[in-house]
Scaffold this motif. Structure first.
Motif, PDB file in Angstrom:
ATOM      1  N   THR A  63     -30.396  -3.052  -1.577  1.00  0.00           N
ATOM      2  CA  THR A  63     -31.463  -3.008  -2.008  1.00  0.00           C
ATOM      3  C   THR A  63     -33.015  -3.049  -1.727  1.00  0.00           C
ATOM      4  OG1 THR A  63     -30.247  -4.266  -3.248  1.00  0.00           O
ATOM      5  CG2 THR A  63     -32.364  -4.449  -3.835  1.00  0.00           C
ATOM      6  N   ILE A  64     -33.681  -2.435  -1.901  1.00  0.00           N
ATOM      7  CA  ILE A  64     -35.406  -2.041  -1.180  1.00  0.00           C
ATOM      8  C   ILE A  64     -35.827  -3.086  -1.900  1.00  0.00           C
ATOM      9  CG2 ILE A  64     -37.304  -0.995   0.299  1.00  0.00           C
ATOM     10  CD1 ILE A  64     -35.259   1.136  -0.262  1.00  0.00           C
ATOM     11  N   VAL A  71     -24.810  10.121   5.856  1.00  0.00           N
ATOM     12  CA  VAL A  71     -24.001   9.358   5.985  1.00  0.00           C
ATOM     13  C   VAL A  71     -23.419   8.621   7.524  1.00  0.00           C
ATOM     14  CG1 VAL A  71     -21.323   8.819   6.796  1.00  0.00           C
ATOM     15  CG2 VAL A  71     -22.073  10.686   4.570  1.00  0.00           C
ATOM     16  N   TYR A  72     -24.516   9.577   8.593  1.00  0.00           N
ATOM     17  CA  TYR A  72     -24.053   8.894   9.629  1.00  0.00           C
ATOM     18  C   TYR A  72     -25.769   7.779  10.040  1.00  0.00           C
ATOM     19  CZ  TYR A  72     -22.402  13.050  10.585  1.00  0.00           C
ATOM     20  OH  TYR A  72     -21.813  14.373  10.214  1.00  0.00           O
ATOM     21  N   LYS A  73     -26.185   8.193   9.423  1.00  0.00           N
ATOM     22  CA  LYS A  73     -27.666   6.796   9.439  1.00  0.00           C
ATOM     23  C   LYS A  73     -27.060   5.264   8.756  1.00  0.00           C
ATOM     24  CE  LYS A  73     -31.847   8.740  10.161  1.00  0.00           C
ATOM     25  NZ  LYS A  73     -31.868   9.125   9.139  1.00  0.00           N
ATOM     26  N   ASP A  74     -25.996   5.388   7.495  1.00  0.00           N
ATOM     27  CA  ASP A  74     -24.781   4.545   7.455  1.00  0.00           C
ATOM     28  C   ASP A  74     -24.480   3.850   7.834  1.00  0.00           C
ATOM     29  OD1 ASP A  74     -26.759   4.632   4.333  1.00  0.00           O
ATOM     30  OD2 ASP A  74     -25.114   5.148   3.487  1.00  0.00           O
ATOM     31  N   LEU A  75     -23.910   4.710   8.427  1.00  0.00           N
ATOM     32  CA  LEU A  75     -22.907   4.571   9.953  1.00  0.00           C
ATOM     33  C   LEU A  75     -23.181   3.127  10.965  1.00  0.00           C
ATOM     34  CD1 LEU A  75     -19.838   5.156  10.564  1.00  0.00           C
ATOM     35  CD2 LEU A  75     -20.910   6.082  12.393  1.00  0.00           C
ATOM     36  N   TYR A 111     -33.064   2.051   8.063  1.00  0.00           N
ATOM     37  CA  TYR A 111     -33.430   2.389   6.746  1.00  0.00           C
ATOM     38  C   TYR A 111     -35.443   1.945   6.410  1.00  0.00           C
ATOM     39  CZ  TYR A 111     -29.179   3.928   3.912  1.00  0.00           C
ATOM     40  OH  TYR A 111     -28.458   3.692   3.431  1.00  0.00           O
ATOM     41  N   GLU A 112     -35.149   0.597   6.980  1.00  0.00           N
ATOM     42  CA  GLU A 112     -37.037   0.702   7.115  1.00  0.00           C
ATOM     43  C   GLU A 112     -37.504   0.877   7.439  1.00  0.00           C
ATOM     44  OE1 GLU A 112     -37.389  -3.812   8.062  1.00  0.00           O
ATOM     45  OE2 GLU A 112     -35.524  -4.208   6.588  1.00  0.00           O
ATOM     46  N   ALA A 123     -38.673  -4.782   3.239  1.00  0.00           N
ATOM     47  CA  ALA A 123     -37.533  -5.230   3.324  1.00  0.00           C
ATOM     48  C   ALA A 123     -36.293  -4.431   3.184  1.00  0.00           C
ATOM     49  CB  ALA A 123     -37.439  -6.544   3.441  1.00  0.00           C
ATOM     50  N   VAL A 124     -34.847  -4.552   3.395  1.00  0.00           N
ATOM     51  CA  VAL A 124     -33.601  -3.791   3.095  1.00  0.00           C
ATOM     52  C   VAL A 124     -32.917  -4.037   3.609  1.00  0.00           C
ATOM     53  CG1 VAL A 124     -32.446  -1.601   3.094  1.00  0.00           C
ATOM     54  CG2 VAL A 124     -34.265  -1.257   3.635  1.00  0.00           C
ATOM     55  N   VAL A 125     -31.975  -4.642   1.983  1.00  0.00           N
ATOM     56  CA  VAL A 125     -30.820  -5.760   2.092  1.00  0.00           C
ATOM     57  C   VAL A 125     -29.799  -4.940   1.239  1.00  0.00           C
ATOM     58  CG1 VAL A 125     -31.279  -8.576   2.461  1.00  0.00           C
ATOM     59  CG2 VAL A 125     -31.496  -6.803   0.230  1.00  0.00           C
ATOM     60  N   GLY A 126     -28.583  -5.615   2.043  1.00  0.00           N
ATOM     61  CA  GLY A 126     -27.155  -5.254   1.712  1.00  0.00           C
ATOM     62  C   GLY A 126     -26.443  -6.065   1.472  1.00  0.00           C
TER      63      GLY A 126
END
Lengths: 108, 275
Positions: free
Chosen positions: B263-264, A31-35, A50-51, B198-201
């Motif tokens: 999405t990755i 959750v924190y990383k999402d934040l 994330y990357e 690559a990551v996209v929201g």
């Protein structure tokens, strides 16, 4: 160690096939990383939290595969495939990175 | 008709039994709470304890005897029952203070866990995130103005990307391949595996609007992500001395739970020296 996704190595002769080698690693997205990735999204920028984590998870998986291949006495892994699996969950997510290939010895 | 009804009842007898026993025990605990006046700061603990007991007992019996979950129906029944009782016959009227509010939240959480978790983790955190982001945006704009960082730098940066981006695949000296060989030309050396990620929201805003708005393909920025992944792949290949990539596989993966999804896009291949 040479790691390729192709079934052969160009200009090299494969001497021995050692069999399947695999590597896995898990990556927890919480959750924190999402934040924080959310904050970056709004400010403008890519979701690099994330990357960065993905890159780390991938290198861990590749390293463990290399280690197994080295144990078998191989000096290359051919036909490597990389797969990402989502293990789901309500609060956060766990992503599994799997990598597999065939360990071989080739003549240098 | 009658026989099938009978069969149905025999088949489901433990399901109904589990619900019945759950309701009974929940009701019993509620009666004990009321008689014993088990209250914390004027808030009777039966609101929390009884649905929990009912739901737990029901789930336990259902799993042991029926083999499947029955979906905590008794917890819901007890929840409605207790609320009806306490709002219709307020022996000791509920006072709204911090403790009763907290208790109420806990009670609703016990009865509707998914809804409350959604509100807690998506709407609440989403709102906070948005506010922080908005403030940060204002702040960075302000500092830009104060420091007078020339906006040309930014324009130049996006300019490079734009000249690089739209059809950068067509302008390559050697084409990127999804096959291991090409009849024209020759692969001199295999250099190793390269990966681009690559990551996209989603572009759409977080929070409540996410529930009502429908997903569109335009919202995902997939094209941009794919191009970024391929570009990263190519950069990595050039870094280790290759001039193109063969056997490229592009993979899409969605990660997402209750608090939004991303999405990755990954591109894997083998870097080669190609002539």
């Amino acid at each position: 160690m040479l790691i390729v996704t192709t079934p052969t190595i160009e200009g090299k002769k494969i001497l021995e096939y050692h069999g399947l080698v695999t590597g896995e690693s898990l990556l927890g997205a919480n959750v924190y990383k999402d934040l924080f990735s959310g904050v970056r999204d709004v400010v403008g920028g890519r979701t690099s939290a994330y990357e960065e984590e993905l890159r780390k998870a991938r290198s861990v998986a590749l390293d463990s595969m290399e280690e197994k291949a080295a144990q078998k006495g191989a000096n290359a892994v051919i036909g490597v495939r990389l797969a990402y699996q989502n293990l789901g969950g309500t609060m956060g997510n766990t992503i599994m990175v799997t990598v597999f290939g065939t360990a071989v010895s080739f003549q240098d | 008709m009658l026989a099938s009804m009978e069969n149905f009842l025999i088949e489901k007898k433990w399901a109904f039994g589990a619900i019945f026993i759950g309701v009974l025990l929940g009701f019993l605990s509620a009666v004990i709470c009321v008689k014993g006046n088990l209250a914390i700061f004027g808030f009777n603990i039966m609101f929390i304890v009884s649905p929990l007991i009912a739901g737990y007992v029901e789930a336990y019996i259902a799993r042991r005897k029926y083999g499947r979950s029955t979906g905590a129906i008794s917890a819901l029944l007890i929840f409605i029952l207790i609320n009806a009782y306490s709002w219709l016959f307020p022996k000791d009227p509920i006072v709204l203070n911090l403790f009763t509010m907290g208790g109420l939240a806990l009670m609703i959480q016990a009865a509707f866990p998914i809804l409350i978790n959604y509100i807690l983790f998506v709407v609440f955190i989403g709102t906070i995130t948005w506010v922080i982001g908005y403030l940060g945006n204002i702040l960075s704009n302000l500092t830009d103005k104060v420091v007078r960082r020339s906006p040309e730098e930014k324009v130049e940066e996006t300019g490079i990307e734009q000249t690089n981006r739209p059809d950068f695949l067509d302008t390559l000296e050697y084409p990127i391949l999804t096959i291991p060989h090409i009849s024209k030309g020759k692969i001199v050396k295999h250099l190793g595996m390269v990966v681009g990620e690559a990551v996209v929201g989603k572009k759409s805003p977080k929070g409540i609007s996410k529930i009502v708005s429908q997903d569109k393909l335009d919202d995902m920025e997939l094209k941009k992500a794919r191009e970024r992944a391929i570009q990263e792949l190519l950069e990595e290949a050039r870094k280790i001395g290759g001039n193109t990539v063969v056997e490229v596989l592009i993979d899409y993966n969605t990660i997402g739970g209750i608090s939004g999804s991303a999405t990755i896009v990954t591109a894997t291949g083998t870097a080669v020296v190609y002539e």
